[in-house]
Design an enzyme around this catalytic site. Structure first.
Site, PDB file in Angstrom:
ATOM      1  CG  LEU A  65      -1.793  -1.289   1.286  1.00 64.48           C
ATOM      2  CD1 LEU A  65      -2.368  -1.503   2.679  1.00 64.48           C
ATOM      3  CD2 LEU A  65      -2.898  -1.195   0.252  1.00 64.48           C
ATOM      4  N   PRO A  66       0.281   2.418  -0.338  1.00 64.62           N
ATOM      5  CG  PRO A  66      -1.049   3.941  -1.509  1.00 64.62           C
ATOM      6  CD  PRO A  66      -1.113   2.631  -0.790  1.00 64.62           C
ATOM      7  CB  THR A  96       8.248   2.083   2.142  1.00 68.09           C
ATOM      8  OG1 THR A  96       8.849   1.186   1.217  1.00 68.09           O
ATOM      9  CG2 THR A  96       9.337   2.800   2.932  1.00 68.09           C
ATOM     10  CE  LYS A 171      12.243   1.191   0.714  1.00 73.51           C
ATOM     11  NZ  LYS A 171      12.657   0.891  -0.636  1.00 73.51           N
ATOM     12  CE  LYS A 246       5.955   5.979   1.836  1.00 71.01           C
ATOM     13  NZ  LYS A 246       5.565   4.698   1.273  1.00 71.01           N
TER      14      LYS A 246
HETATM   15  P1  NAD Z   1       1.145   2.746  -6.171  1.00 77.38           P
HETATM   16  O1  NAD Z   1       0.548   4.054  -5.786  1.00 77.38           O
HETATM   17  O2  NAD Z   1       1.471   2.461  -7.585  1.00 77.38           O
HETATM   18  O3  NAD Z   1       0.177   1.554  -5.670  1.00 77.38           O
HETATM   19  C1  NAD Z   1      -0.534   1.546  -4.480  1.00 77.38           C
HETATM   20  C2  NAD Z   1      -1.804   0.733  -4.711  1.00 77.38           C
HETATM   21  O4  NAD Z   1      -2.501   0.640  -3.462  1.00 77.38           O
HETATM   22  C3  NAD Z   1      -2.764   1.399  -5.708  1.00 77.38           C
HETATM   23  O5  NAD Z   1      -3.149   0.460  -6.689  1.00 77.38           O
HETATM   24  C4  NAD Z   1      -3.938   1.809  -4.837  1.00 77.38           C
HETATM   25  O6  NAD Z   1      -5.192   1.767  -5.537  1.00 77.38           O
HETATM   26  C5  NAD Z   1      -3.875   0.758  -3.757  1.00 77.38           C
HETATM   27  N1  NAD Z   1      -4.607   1.118  -2.554  1.00 77.38           N
HETATM   28  C6  NAD Z   1      -4.774   2.341  -1.990  1.00 77.38           C
HETATM   29  N2  NAD Z   1      -5.565   2.250  -0.905  1.00 77.38           N
HETATM   30  C7  NAD Z   1      -5.900   0.942  -0.784  1.00 77.38           C
HETATM   31  C8  NAD Z   1      -6.706   0.198   0.118  1.00 77.38           C
HETATM   32  N3  NAD Z   1      -7.325   0.831   1.125  1.00 77.38           N
HETATM   33  N4  NAD Z   1      -6.837  -1.128  -0.062  1.00 77.38           N
HETATM   34  C9  NAD Z   1      -6.206  -1.766  -1.078  1.00 77.38           C
HETATM   35  N5  NAD Z   1      -5.447  -1.120  -1.974  1.00 77.38           N
HETATM   36  C10 NAD Z   1      -5.288   0.218  -1.829  1.00 77.38           C
HETATM   37  O7  NAD Z   1       2.437   2.572  -5.231  1.00 77.38           O
HETATM   38  P2  NAD Z   1       3.691   1.593  -5.489  1.00 77.38           P
HETATM   39  O8  NAD Z   1       4.705   2.298  -6.314  1.00 77.38           O
HETATM   40  O9  NAD Z   1       3.189   0.253  -5.887  1.00 77.38           O
HETATM   41  O10 NAD Z   1       4.304   1.530  -4.009  1.00 77.38           O
HETATM   42  C11 NAD Z   1       3.715   0.737  -2.979  1.00 77.38           C
HETATM   43  C12 NAD Z   1       4.636   0.776  -1.764  1.00 77.38           C
HETATM   44  O11 NAD Z   1       5.924   0.282  -2.123  1.00 77.38           O
HETATM   45  C13 NAD Z   1       4.871   2.198  -1.205  1.00 77.38           C
HETATM   46  O12 NAD Z   1       4.890   2.118   0.204  1.00 77.38           O
HETATM   47  C14 NAD Z   1       6.223   2.592  -1.771  1.00 77.38           C
HETATM   48  O13 NAD Z   1       6.911   3.529  -0.939  1.00 77.38           O
HETATM   49  C15 NAD Z   1       6.929   1.234  -1.786  1.00 77.38           C
HETATM   50  N6  NAD Z   1       8.016   1.115  -2.777  1.00 77.38           N
HETATM   51  C16 NAD Z   1       7.863   1.596  -4.055  1.00 77.38           C
HETATM   52  C17 NAD Z   1       8.900   1.466  -4.971  1.00 77.38           C
HETATM   53  C18 NAD Z   1       8.757   1.977  -6.395  1.00 77.38           C
HETATM   54  O14 NAD Z   1       9.774   2.041  -7.103  1.00 77.38           O
HETATM   55  N7  NAD Z   1       7.556   2.300  -6.851  1.00 77.38           N
HETATM   56  C19 NAD Z   1      10.107   0.833  -4.589  1.00 77.38           C
HETATM   57  C20 NAD Z   1      10.223   0.326  -3.303  1.00 77.38           C
HETATM   58  C21 NAD Z   1       9.165   0.485  -2.399  1.00 77.38           C
END
Ligand code: NAD
Length: 296
Positions: A65-66, A96, A171, A246
């Site tokens: 999740l975000p 994260t 992390k 973030k």
């Molecule tokens: P993203 O915004 O692409 O995806 C998040 C998903 O969560 C979305 O599809 C959203 O609809 C869903 N969501 C929101 N509220 C929800 C709920 N209540 N129930 C179920 N689903 C829900 O984000 P991301 O890039 O996939 O990142 C996710 C996590 O991973 C974050 O914490 C980010 O910091 C971490 N992360 C991201 C990266 C990267 O390169 N993108 C790398 C390492 C870690």
């Protein structure tokens, strides 16, 4: 194994797909119908709420999740996972978030008989798609062992970092260093070029000398130094400035709680913050070098 997966975004979507590829049965939920449809196409079963995932006969649940707000809502909310999940189901949060929130949610899960691990990742969307993520895992060793086959389907390096919350600690410490080192490389490259050096020659010197690091060698911020780095394609793709911002916010906030100085981490956070305010939040974080250079 039957696994529930919530959060099918840039990271979660490909991660859930890799669970399917490894032969697991996967039930998915995301507020975005489109994100769910893509996974259903790949063989997953759709669920209409977190509660529906918890009530399916799952062995484990993974969330991606975000931020902490969504993690708390999904686990602790009135109609959330903990209100409906059977005791014994293993819970794995790969979002994260700050270590304190991770520990708080895991303690509530443990109190009702659900072991929970924090398992944030590094490796970006490329690693998520290729199944080569690094998982930094906090929690009990027995639960870490139980999670092995699930995490192995999505990642390559799976590291136990200690007690609950320590995956998040690893992390945010790593990403704080990355944020700082990128600013350092940007500053040094911009200085060298301003003083008359060729950027490629300077990068070559740094990368065979003591200044070498990931930010100089793999993701050099100076355009043209590395053909395949975001700097050479207008800073598109890669790891967004706002995502770095973030993670630096999580590090400085955790440091505040621990009364631990993070002088350079805080300075780096402010640099990325003003850079983001100028409308650059979507660019790869190496674009922070623009703060040091006149636009060509
Ligand atoms: P993203 O915004 O692409 O995806 C998040 C998903 O969560 C979305 O599809 C959203 O609809 C869903 N969501 C929101 N509220 C929800 C709920 N209540 N129930 C179920 N689903 C829900 O984000 P991301 O890039 O996939 O990142 C996710 C996590 O991973 C974050 O914490 C980010 O910091 C971490 N992360 C991201 C990266 C990267 O390169 N993108 C790398 C390492 C870690």
């Amino acid at each position: 194994m039957h696994i529930g997966f919530l959060g099918l975004g840039n990271m979660g979507g490909p991660m859930a797909r890799n669970l399917l590829k490894a032969g697991h049965s996967v039930s998915v939920f995301d507020p975005s119908n489109q994100a769910v449809a893509v996974l259903v196409e790949a063989g997953a079963q759709a669920a209409t709420s977190p509660a529906a995932i918890a009530q399916a006969q799952v062995d484990a649940i993974v969330t991606m999740l975000p931020a902490a707000t969504q993690v708390k809502q999904v686990y602790l909310g009135q109609d959330g996972l903990l209100a409906h999940v059977r005791p014994g189901v293993l819970l794995i949060d790969s979002s994260t978030i700050d270590p304190l929130s991770a520990r708080e949610v895991a303690a509530q899960a443990a109190a009702q008989g659900n072991p929970m691990l924090d398992a944030p990742v590094s490796g970006g969307t490329g690693g998520a798609a290729a199944g080569t993520l690094t998982f930094m895992v906090g929690g009990e060793v027995a639960d870490f062992d139980r999670a092995g086959p699930i995490l192995a389907a999505m990642g390559k390096n799976i590291v136990h970092c200690g007690a609950s919350g320590n995956g998040q600690v690893a992390k945010i410490a790593n990403n704080m260093l990355l944020g700082i080192s990128m600013v350092g490389v940007a500053e040094a490259m911009a200085l060298g070029v301003a003083l008359g050096m060729d950027a490629k020659v300077l990068a070559g010197i740094i990368n065979t000398s003591s200044g070498r690091c990931w930010s100089s060698e793999i993701n050099n911020p100076f355009p043209g130094v590395l053909e395949n780095a975001p700097a050479s394609r207008g800073y598109s793709g890669g790891f967004g400035t706002d995502l770095m911002l973030k993670d630096l916010g999580l590090a400085t906030e955790a440091a505040r709680h621990a009364r631990q100085p993070v002088l350079l981490g805080a300075a780096a956070q402010q640099l990325y913050q003003s850079f983001s305010l100028q409308g650059n939040g979507g660019l790869d974080f190496s674009a922070v070098i623009k703060l040091y250079r006149k636009e060509a």
